[in-house]
Write a protein that holds these residues in place. Structure first.
Motif, PDB file in Angstrom:
ATOM      1  N   SER A   1       0.809  -1.225   0.000  1.00  0.00           N
ATOM      2  CA  SER A   1       0.000   0.000   0.000  1.00  0.00           C
ATOM      3  C   SER A   1       0.839   1.271   0.000  1.00  0.00           C
ATOM      4  CB  SER A   1      -0.945   0.011   1.202  1.00  0.00           C
ATOM      5  OG  SER A   1      -0.206  -0.051   2.403  1.00  0.00           O
ATOM      6  N   HIS A   2       2.126   1.174   0.431  1.00  0.00           N
ATOM      7  CA  HIS A   2       2.965   2.379   0.437  1.00  0.00           C
ATOM      8  C   HIS A   2       3.717   2.570  -0.873  1.00  0.00           C
ATOM      9  CE1 HIS A   2       1.949   3.171   4.398  1.00  0.00           C
ATOM     10  NE2 HIS A   2       2.990   2.690   5.060  1.00  0.00           N
ATOM     11  N   LEU A   3       3.590   1.623  -1.791  1.00  0.00           N
ATOM     12  CA  LEU A   3       4.423   1.678  -2.997  1.00  0.00           C
ATOM     13  C   LEU A   3       3.666   2.281  -4.176  1.00  0.00           C
ATOM     14  CD1 LEU A   3       5.907  -1.909  -2.721  1.00  0.00           C
ATOM     15  CD2 LEU A   3       6.910   0.222  -1.892  1.00  0.00           C
ATOM     16  N   ASP A   4       4.434   2.769  -5.140  1.00  0.00           N
ATOM     17  CA  ASP A   4       3.782   3.292  -6.334  1.00  0.00           C
ATOM     18  C   ASP A   4       3.205   2.137  -7.147  1.00  0.00           C
ATOM     19  OD1 ASP A   4       5.753   2.669  -8.770  1.00  0.00           O
ATOM     20  OD2 ASP A   4       6.930   3.158  -6.974  1.00  0.00           O
ATOM     21  N   ALA A   5       2.255   2.460  -8.043  1.00  0.00           N
ATOM     22  CA  ALA A   5       1.467   1.432  -8.729  1.00  0.00           C
ATOM     23  C   ALA A   5       2.333   0.456  -9.522  1.00  0.00           C
ATOM     24  CB  ALA A   5       0.456   2.102  -9.653  1.00  0.00           C
ATOM     25  N   ILE A   6       3.370   0.973 -10.179  1.00  0.00           N
ATOM     26  CA  ILE A   6       4.183   0.109 -11.046  1.00  0.00           C
ATOM     27  C   ILE A   6       5.026  -0.843 -10.209  1.00  0.00           C
ATOM     28  CG2 ILE A   6       6.048   0.111 -12.750  1.00  0.00           C
ATOM     29  CD1 ILE A   6       4.831   2.904 -13.615  1.00  0.00           C
ATOM     30  N   THR A   7       5.653  -0.307  -9.149  1.00  0.00           N
ATOM     31  CA  THR A   7       6.452  -1.149  -8.259  1.00  0.00           C
ATOM     32  C   THR A   7       5.563  -2.199  -7.595  1.00  0.00           C
ATOM     33  OG1 THR A   7       7.778   0.803  -7.814  1.00  0.00           O
ATOM     34  CG2 THR A   7       8.126  -1.071  -6.382  1.00  0.00           C
ATOM     35  N   ALA A   8       4.392  -1.766  -7.145  1.00  0.00           N
ATOM     36  CA  ALA A   8       3.469  -2.681  -6.460  1.00  0.00           C
ATOM     37  C   ALA A   8       3.095  -3.829  -7.402  1.00  0.00           C
ATOM     38  CB  ALA A   8       2.223  -1.934  -6.015  1.00  0.00           C
ATOM     39  N   ARG A   9       2.898  -3.501  -8.657  1.00  0.00           N
ATOM     40  CA  ARG A   9       2.505  -4.535  -9.614  1.00  0.00           C
ATOM     41  C   ARG A   9       3.626  -5.553  -9.808  1.00  0.00           C
ATOM     42  NH1 ARG A   9       0.198  -3.601 -15.664  1.00  0.00           N
ATOM     43  NH2 ARG A   9      -0.124  -5.809 -16.071  1.00  0.00           N
ATOM     44  N   ALA A  10       4.857  -5.040  -9.925  1.00  0.00           N
ATOM     45  CA  ALA A  10       5.998  -5.939 -10.086  1.00  0.00           C
ATOM     46  C   ALA A  10       6.138  -6.847  -8.861  1.00  0.00           C
ATOM     47  CB  ALA A  10       7.281  -5.120 -10.283  1.00  0.00           C
ATOM     48  N   LEU A  11       5.930  -6.278  -7.701  1.00  0.00           N
ATOM     49  CA  LEU A  11       6.072  -7.052  -6.470  1.00  0.00           C
ATOM     50  C   LEU A  11       4.957  -8.091  -6.318  1.00  0.00           C
ATOM     51  CD1 LEU A  11       8.368  -5.126  -5.715  1.00  0.00           C
ATOM     52  CD2 LEU A  11       7.513  -5.191  -3.391  1.00  0.00           C
ATOM     53  N   ARG A  12       3.762  -7.741  -6.798  1.00  0.00           N
ATOM     54  CA  ARG A  12       2.656  -8.716  -6.737  1.00  0.00           C
ATOM     55  C   ARG A  12       3.002  -9.943  -7.574  1.00  0.00           C
ATOM     56  NH1 ARG A  12      -0.961  -4.231  -6.289  1.00  0.00           N
ATOM     57  NH2 ARG A  12      -1.159  -3.969  -8.529  1.00  0.00           N
ATOM     58  N   ARG A  13       3.608  -9.686  -8.722  1.00  0.00           N
ATOM     59  CA  ARG A  13       4.010 -10.813  -9.585  1.00  0.00           C
ATOM     60  C   ARG A  13       5.026 -11.689  -8.885  1.00  0.00           C
ATOM     61  NH1 ARG A  13       4.331  -8.160 -15.480  1.00  0.00           N
ATOM     62  NH2 ARG A  13       2.096  -7.925 -15.720  1.00  0.00           N
ATOM     63  N   GLU A  14       6.006 -11.027  -8.256  1.00  0.00           N
ATOM     64  CA  GLU A  14       7.032 -11.800  -7.556  1.00  0.00           C
ATOM     65  C   GLU A  14       6.432 -12.599  -6.411  1.00  0.00           C
ATOM     66  OE1 GLU A  14      10.219  -9.259  -6.267  1.00  0.00           O
ATOM     67  OE2 GLU A  14      10.565  -8.673  -8.348  1.00  0.00           O
ATOM     68  N   LEU A  15       5.517 -11.941  -5.706  1.00  0.00           N
ATOM     69  CA  LEU A  15       4.902 -12.613  -4.564  1.00  0.00           C
ATOM     70  C   LEU A  15       4.136 -13.850  -5.037  1.00  0.00           C
ATOM     71  CD1 LEU A  15       4.090 -12.793  -1.595  1.00  0.00           C
ATOM     72  CD2 LEU A  15       2.198 -11.235  -2.090  1.00  0.00           C
ATOM     73  N   HIS A  16       3.400 -13.674  -6.118  1.00  0.00           N
ATOM     74  CA  HIS A  16       2.647 -14.817  -6.638  1.00  0.00           C
ATOM     75  C   HIS A  16       3.592 -15.964  -7.005  1.00  0.00           C
ATOM     76  CE1 HIS A  16       0.128 -17.449  -8.909  1.00  0.00           C
ATOM     77  NE2 HIS A  16       1.015 -17.393  -9.882  1.00  0.00           N
ATOM     78  N   HIS A  17       4.669 -15.586  -7.642  1.00  0.00           N
ATOM     79  CA  HIS A  17       5.668 -16.557  -8.074  1.00  0.00           C
ATOM     80  C   HIS A  17       6.225 -17.317  -6.867  1.00  0.00           C
ATOM     81  CE1 HIS A  17       8.904 -18.163 -10.499  1.00  0.00           C
ATOM     82  NE2 HIS A  17       9.774 -17.715  -9.609  1.00  0.00           N
ATOM     83  N   MET A  18       6.529 -16.572  -5.794  1.00  0.00           N
ATOM     84  CA  MET A  18       7.102 -17.201  -4.601  1.00  0.00           C
ATOM     85  C   MET A  18       6.086 -18.094  -3.904  1.00  0.00           C
ATOM     86  SD  MET A  18       9.356 -14.070  -3.126  1.00  0.00           S
ATOM     87  CE  MET A  18      10.390 -14.930  -1.953  1.00  0.00           C
ATOM     88  N   TRP A  19       4.859 -17.637  -3.865  1.00  0.00           N
ATOM     89  CA  TRP A  19       3.780 -18.435  -3.262  1.00  0.00           C
ATOM     90  C   TRP A  19       3.631 -19.747  -4.015  1.00  0.00           C
ATOM     91  CZ3 TRP A  19      -1.142 -19.269  -5.762  1.00  0.00           C
ATOM     92  CH2 TRP A  19      -2.062 -20.004  -4.976  1.00  0.00           C
ATOM     93  N   ASP A  20       3.680 -19.631  -5.335  1.00  0.00           N
ATOM     94  CA  ASP A  20       3.508 -20.795  -6.200  1.00  0.00           C
ATOM     95  C   ASP A  20       4.675 -21.774  -6.019  1.00  0.00           C
ATOM     96  OD1 ASP A  20       1.930 -22.047  -8.104  1.00  0.00           O
ATOM     97  OD2 ASP A  20       3.312 -21.450  -9.715  1.00  0.00           O
ATOM     98  N   GLU A  21       5.868 -21.207  -5.880  1.00  0.00           N
ATOM     99  CA  GLU A  21       7.055 -22.041  -5.817  1.00  0.00           C
ATOM    100  C   GLU A  21       7.228 -22.713  -4.453  1.00  0.00           C
ATOM    101  OE1 GLU A  21      11.583 -20.834  -6.599  1.00  0.00           O
ATOM    102  OE2 GLU A  21      10.229 -20.567  -8.298  1.00  0.00           O
ATOM    103  N   THR A  22       6.929 -21.958  -3.389  1.00  0.00           N
ATOM    104  CA  THR A  22       7.183 -22.481  -2.043  1.00  0.00           C
ATOM    105  C   THR A  22       6.000 -23.261  -1.476  1.00  0.00           C
ATOM    106  OG1 THR A  22       6.440 -20.397  -1.077  1.00  0.00           O
ATOM    107  CG2 THR A  22       8.798 -20.621  -1.474  1.00  0.00           C
ATOM    108  N   LYS A  23       4.818 -23.129  -2.097  1.00  0.00           N
ATOM    109  CA  LYS A  23       3.599 -23.828  -1.656  1.00  0.00           C
ATOM    110  C   LYS A  23       3.207 -23.473  -0.220  1.00  0.00           C
ATOM    111  CE  LYS A  23       3.633 -26.109  -5.563  1.00  0.00           C
ATOM    112  NZ  LYS A  23       3.011 -25.333  -6.631  1.00  0.00           N
TER     113      LYS A  23
END
Lengths: 246, 315
Positions: free
Chosen positions: A157-179
Motif C-alpha cells: 500500500s505504500h508503494l507506487d502502482a508500477i512497483t506494487a505490480r511488479a512485487l505482486r508478480r514476484e509474490l505470486h511466483h514465490m507463493w507458487d514455488e514455495t507452496k
C-alpha cells in the motif's frame, strides 16, 4: 500442510458505553496452499483479525488454531512498512530473524534474496535501497524462515502502482514455488483478485459477510477480461453489502 | 539551422567574449570564493590583526609589549614546549598525560553511571520524576563551583579534578541516554517479537544500535565539557596537569605561556575530535549514506544547544 481454524471468534474493545465490537462470531477454515485475501472497509476488523492470528491480541471469545501437520505452525510476517534494521545490511537483516548462523542458513537467505531479484544487494544498507527494494527485502525475510503460514498486512500500500505490480508478480511466483499458505490483508480489491484464490469480505462491525472463491488460472493480468469480471463481481458484492458507502 | 547552431551566436551576442585580462582577474576571484581559501585565510588574517594591533598598541603605550604576547613569542614558546624545553616542573607530554588520565577516568565513570541512570530514567517514569530535578541542578551548576568545592573537600590530588569531570559531564549523558530510550523504534521491537527473535539478540541488534547516536552525542559533550571542567579544577585543586600549568605561566607573568598553553589545550581537543570521535562516528553511522557526518553533528548540536540554553538561563 498448514491449517487455520477459527471458531466463534469474538473480539470487543472497551467497556460499557465505549464498547466496540471489532469481530463478531467469525467462523473460518483455511487449509493448504491457499492465498487468502481479507478485504473490507476501514474499521471492519481485518487488522484485528490479523493481530489475533499473529498473537498480538487475544480474542474475547472463541478459539483460533494455527497448525501444520499437527504441530503449532511457524508464522512469517510482512508488514505495511518494511521494518528493516537500518543499521544492518540486507543480508544481516535476514540473518537477524534466523535461529542459527550456519552456512546452510546463509545460503537459504541468499536464495530468497535472489528470488526477490536482490541477490547482489546483500551488502547494502536499507537506506541505500528504494522503497520497493526494501519491501522486497521484507518479503525475502518472511520467506527465509520457511514459515508454514505467511501473514501480510497491506504490504504494497505504500508503494507506487508500477512497483506494487511488479512485487505482486514476484509474490505470486514465490507463493507458487514455495507452496506456502498466505493470509493477505488489503483494501485493494483489484490486488486481492489478482493474487488470491479466496477472498474474505468483512463488513463494518467485524462480520464475515462473504467468502468468494476465485478459480481463474495464474498468472492473472488485471487487464484480462476474466480478471476484470471477477473484480467487478467482488465490487458488486461490496455494493450489495453497502460497503462502498463507507 | 539547428538549435545547437544558434546557441553560441546568441551567447556571444548578449555577453562580451572574456578577454585574457578578464580571465586573469577571474582566476583570483575563483580562488577567493573557494571554501579552502577561506579556511586558510582565517588564521592568516587572525595573525595579521594580532601583530598589527600590537604594533598599534605599542605606539600608544610602549610598556604593553611586556604584557601582550606577539604571535612569534607564542609560537616560540609552543615550539620550546613541543621539544620539551620548558621552565615548568613537567614537560608538555607529562602534563597532558596527567590531564588525559584524569579526563578519561572521569569520562568513563560519567559514561557508565550516566548511561545506567539514563536507561533507568527512560524506562521508568518514577525514576525519572525522582532524578529529573537533580540532573537539572547538576547541569545548571557551573564547573567552576564544582572545581572549588571539590578542591576544598579533596585538596590537591586526583580525586577533585576527576569528580569535577564526572559532575560536569554526567548530566549530558543522562539526558541523552534517556532521550535515546524514549525514541527507541517500537515497530522494530514488534517485528523482532513477531519473528520470535531472542531478547539478547534484540538488545544487541535493535536496542543498542538505536541508542548509538544518542550515546555518541553524550560522549562528545561529556568529553568536551569534562575537558573544560578539568582545567578549571586543576587551576584550583591541582599540583600538575594542563590547567595547573596555565596557572603556572599566569603566576610567572608570562602571557605567551598562558596563550600558548591554552592553544595546546584547544589543539588537543580538536585532535581528539578528529582522530577519535570522527572515525568512530563514520564507522558507526555508515548505514546512513545520505547523511554526511557533518550533518549528524549539526543535528547533535541543535539537540544540545537547547540544553545549553537551559543552562545559561539558570545561571
Amino acid at each position: 500442510m498448514a491449517e487455520i481454524r477459527i471458531k466463534n471468534l469474538h473480539k470487543e474493545f472497551g467497556v460499557g458505553a465505549d464498547k466496540v465490537v471489532a469481530l463478531e462470531d467469525v467462523n473460518l477454515e483455511i487449509t493448504g496452499h491457499s492465498f487468502v485475501s481479507i478485504v473490507g472497509p476501514s474499521g471492519c476488523g481485518k487488522s484485528t483479525l490479523l493481530n489475533i492470528l499473529t498473537g498480538i491480541e487475544t480474542p474475547t471469545n472463541g478459539t483460533v488454531e494455527i497448525t501444520s501437520d499437527g504441530h503449532v505452525a511457524a508464522p512469517g510476517y510482512v508488514f505495511q512498512a518494511a521494518r528493516l534494521l537500518p543499521w544492518r545490511t540486507v543480508t544481516d537483516n535476514l540473518m537477524f530473524v534466523q535461529d542459527d548462523r550456519s552456512d546452510d542458513t546463509k545460503e537459504r537467505c541468499q536464495r530468497y534474496l535472489e528470488m526477490v531479484q536482490l541477490g547482489d544487494k546483500g551488502d547494502k544498507f536499507p537506506g541505500e535501497l528504494s522503497g520497493g527494494m526494501q519491501q522486497r527485502v521484507g518479503i525475502a525475510r518472511a520467506f527465509s524462515i520457511e514459515p508454514d503460514v505467511l501473514f501480510m498486512d497491506e504490504p504494497f500500500s505504500h508503494l507506487d502502482a508500477i512497483t506494487a505490480r511488479a512485487l505482486r508478480r514476484e509474490l505470486h511466483h514465490m507463493w507458487d514455488e514455495t507452496k506456502k499458505m498466505v493470509v493477505f490483508v488489503t483494501h485493494d480489491v483489484g490486488e486481492a483478485v489478482e493474487l488470491s484464490n479466496r477472498i474474505l469480505v468483512f463488513a463494518k462491525g467485524g462480520r464475515l459477510e462473504d467468502d468468494i472463491q476465485i478459480d481463474l488460472p495464474f498468472p492473472r493480468d488485471p487487464a484480462d477480461d476474466e480478471v476484470a469480471v471477477a473484480k467487478a463481481h467482488v465490487l458488486r458484492k461490496f455494493e450489495e453489502l453497502d460497503l462502498l458507502a463507507s | 539551422m539547428t538549435v545547437t547552431d544558434t546557441r553560441p551566436s546568441a551567447g556571444t551576442g548578449s555577453q562580451p567574449v572574456p578577454s585574457p585580462a578578464h580571465r586573469l582577474i577571474g582566476l583570483p576571484a575563483k580562488i577567493a570564493k573557494s571554501p579552502n581559501f577561506a579556511r586558510i585565510l582565517f588564521p592568516i588574517a587572525l595573525f595579521a590583526v594580532w601583530e598589527l594591533s600590537l604594533i598599534a598598541v605599542e605606539e600608544i603605550w610602549p610598556f604593553a609589549v611586556d604584557v601582550l604576547p606577539t604571535p612569534s613569542e607564542v609560537g616560540g614558546f609552543m615550539w620550546d614546549e613541543f621539544i620539551t624545553d620548558t621552565l615548568a616542573r613537567k614537560n608538555l607530554y607529562e602534563t597532558f598525560f596527567i590531564s588525559l588520565r584524569r579526563l578519561l577516568s572521569g569520562f568513563l565513570i560519567a559514561m557508565v553511571l550516566g548511561t545506567a541512570l539514563g536507561l533507568a530514567m527512560g524506562l521508568s517514569r518514577a525514576t525519572n520524576a525522582f532524578c529529573h530535578d537533580w540532573t537539572m541542578a547538576i547541569l545548571a551548576m557551573p564547573a567552576l563551583a564544582w572545581a572549588l568545592f571539590n578542591s576544598i573537600i579533596f585538596g590537591f590530588d586526583d580525586r577533585g579534578p576527576i569528580l569535577t569531570v564526572i559532575l560536569a559531564g554526567i548530566p549530558f549523558v543522562i539526558v541523552n541516554v534517556r532521550e535515546g530510550v524514549r525514541n527507541t523504534p517500537r515497530e522494530l521491537f514488534d517485528m523482532a517479537r513477531s519473528f520470535k527473535v531472542p531478547q539478547s539478540k534484540v538488545i544487541r541488534h535493535v536496542l543498542v544500535p538505536s541508542l548509538m547516536p544518542f550515546m555518541f552525542a553524550a560522549a562528545r559533550y561529556c568529553f568536551s565539557i569534562g575537558w573544560k571542567g578539568l582545567v578549571i579544577a586543576e587551576v584550583f585543586g591541582g599540583q600538575d596537569g594542563a590547567g595547573w600549568t596555565i596557572k603556572f605561566w599566569y603566576d610567572a607573568h608570562r602571557a605567551h605561556g598562558v596563550v600558548g598553553y591554552a592553544a595546546f589545550f584547544v589543539i588537543f581537543a580538536i585532535l581528539f575530535e578528529r582522530l577519535v570521535f570522527e572515525p568512530i562516528s563514520r564507522r558507526a553511522f555508515r548505514w546512513r549514506p545520505q547523511i554526511s557526518t557533518e550533518v549528524v553533528e549539526e543535528a547533535f548540536g541543535e539537540h544540545h544547544e537547547h540544553y545549553g540554553e537551559e543552562e545559561t538561563a539558570r545561571h
